[in-house]
Design a protein around this motif. Structure first.
Motif: not given
Ligand code: F6P
Length: 540
Positions: A504-506, A344-346, A207-209, A258-260, A201-203
């Motif tokens: 935790g991310k920070e 749990m995230e909600s 982890e994803t990048m 929302g992501g989830r 969602k945010t790019f």
């Molecule tokens: O770290 C939590 C979170 O923001 C989730 O809510 C989301 O589903 C996941 O990370 C992935 O986020 P994104 O789709 O922006 O990569």
């Protein structure tokens, strides 16, 4: 008496009865269940009669939901009001599956864009499945979805759930930043016939990048123009362009998804490629059937509302800290993981919408495994441990393997047996009789029998449905989404943010240079410093 006080009184009353006593009423099973029937999904039946909820308790729970403003909050969500107040956003994942008509957000009808994006996804999925979109080496044989959390769990869970409908290319899911994950997925597939979907969602998710860059480097070794085999699913087109993905290969969505809650739109592309656009439409339709039911049914006959209120009774009133999701459906193996994020995230939050601290517990710990596997693992604790774990069973009437129908009947018998055993238990007298028949006597008979007592009176709910089809899966996921919403409304929290994942991310960003040795680990706590030193000593 306020609503919570009324429920505390119901709790006291329930302490003096057993769930089995409630079945003195022959109509209990019918009266403490909800059936939803629709041509698209077939019947879905939710039984909550094996809980210690009586008519008075149910009325008190419904009063609580009404007093929480459930109906107006629900209508506010569906109509696009900015109910996600800490992020200033609307919450409109339901718009991705209720495709007719119009819906204004900030004065603009968002539905034409939703329909146009879905149409682009469909034409992309068709072209890929039919071999018109090809890789450097010809027809695409493998699709790798790179994403995490909501950009992974939904399509990954659904791709397994709908395996009998999977007639497109093989689909793989990479989420963990642990290099083992991407290594093992890419090992053995051909970069020249692979499509990589970067779902974020945010790019910006690290982890994803990181995984996306690794996949691009892997593909670049043999493919001259890897960008042609990359697709992005994101709200951030500037970032997808900066990554080098052709805007024609970007499927966008709005921040009100929302992501989830995002598998219904572009984040579901891998699923659509796997099962085809028609089955994906059926999946959306099933969810929209549940949406309409949630919007229109009376609260006592409203499945998401009653599932949520059973949850509130167990967690917030009776204080049980956990909840087990137990699908007797192997293909729902990832449903517990999916629901862990969704629930749990909600609802894992200790601060109410107005900033005050909750005076009641937040949402429960959710865990689970498919039955019958869980029976041979953690059910021991569920039957005889000191904590009560409310269980949520799911069971289809029919499998997709008619030749193995005897397996399915055995599966069903096990599911029903577990729910019955949890409720009825086995008394000391019954256990003694068993041990006596085996030849035990005196003190040894009593000692042995005590280990074989099942206290019973342990609650469970059971959801039964004809078969796990795309429409049924859509309905089940939407059921749980709305359940989470209702529980959040009752708690008075914002179910749609997730600030708890940020710290935790920070800290990971701060610790990375200390882990790689480019910065000393000064100023950290003693344990972290010592662990970094140990890892460096071991050659990290
Ligand atoms: O770290 C939590 C979170 O923001 C989730 O809510 C989301 O589903 C996941 O990370 C992935 O986020 P994104 O789709 O922006 O990569």
């Amino acid at each position: 008496m306020d609503n919570w006080a009324a429920l505390r009184a119901c709790k006291q009353a329930s302490a003096t009865r057993r769930i089995t006593d409630l079945f003195d009423d022959p109509a209990r099973a019918a009266e403490f269940s909800v059936t939803l029937s629709d041509a698209a999904t077939g019947p879905v039946h939710f039984d909550y009669s094996k809980t210690n909820i009586d008519a008075e308790t149910r009325a008190a729970l419904i009063d609580l939901a009404e007093a929480s403003g459930l109906e107006s909050r629900r209508n506010a969500m569906f109509s696009g009001e900015k109910i996600n107040v800490t992020e200033g956003r609307a919450v409109l994942h339901t718009a991705l599956r209720n495709l007719d008509g119009s819906l204004e957000v900030e004065g603009e009808d968002v539905m034409p864009e939703v329909r146009a994006t879905l149409a682009r996804m469909e034409s992309f999925a068709r072209d890929l499945r039919d071999g018109r979109i090809r890789g450097a080496g010809g027809r695409i044989t493998d699709v790798v979805n790179i994403g995490i959390g909501g950009s992974d769990l939904g399509p990954a869970m659904a791709a397994i759930a709908l395996a009998p409908f999977h007639d497109g290319p093989r689909c793989h899911f990479v989420s963990n930043v642990d290099g083992a994950h991407i290594h093992d997925v890419l090992d053995g597939i051909d970069p020249e016939t692979t499509l990589v979907i970067v779902a974020s969602k945010t790019f910006t998710t690290v982890e994803t990048m990181t995984n996306a860059e690794t996949a691009r480097a892997w593909m670049a070794r043999t493919v001259r123009d890897p960008a042609r085999q990359f697709v992005a699913l994101s709200t951030a087109q500037d970032k997808t362009t900066a990554f080098g993905i052709d805007p024609a290969r970007v499927f966008g969505f709005e921040d009100w998804v929302g992501g989830r809650y995002s598998m219904w739109g572009p984040i579901g592309l891998s699923l659509m490629i796997a099962i085809g656009p028609m089955n994906f439409h059926a999946f959306l339709k099933g969810a929209s059937v549940m949406d309409q039911h949630f919007l229109t049914a009376d609260l006592a006959q409203n499945m998401p509302v009653m599932l949520a209120l059973v949850g509130v009774w167990h967690r917030q009133v009776l204080g049980y800290p956990t909840r087990a999701v137990l699908p007797y459906d192997q293909r729902l193996a990832r449903l517990p993981a999916y629901l862990q994020q969704l629930e749990m995230e909600s609802n894992g939050k200790r601060v109410a919408m107005d900033g005050s601290e909750l005076e009641i517990p937040s949402g429960p710990v959710v865990f689970g495994e498919p039955g019958t596997n869980g029976q041979h693992a953690f059910y021991q604790l569920i039957h005889q441990g000191t904590d009560i774990v409310p269980c949520e069973f799911l069971l289809a009437a029919k499998s997709h393997e008619p030749a193995l129908a005897h397996h399915h009947r055995l599966l069903a018998a096990n599911c029903l047996a577990q729910a019955e055993a949890l409720m009825t238990g086995r008394s000391l007298d019954e256990a003694k009789a068993l041990m006596k028949a085996k030849g035990f006597k005196g003190a040894e008979l009593t000692r042995q029998a005590k280990h074989r007592v099942f206290p019973g009176n342990r609650p469970s709910t059971t959801l039964v449905y004809p078969q796990l089809t795309p429409a049924m899966l859509g309905a089940i996921v939407a059921l749980y989404e709305h359940r989470v919403f209702v529980e959040g409304v009752v708690l008075g929290i914002n179910s749609f943010d997730q600030w708890g994942v940020e710290l935790g991310k920070e800290l990971a960003v701060q610790l990375l240079p200390m882990v790689d040795g480019s910065k000393p680990a000064e100023g950290r706590d003693g344990s972290t410093q010592a662990l970094i030193a140990a890892l460096r000593e071991m050659g990290i």
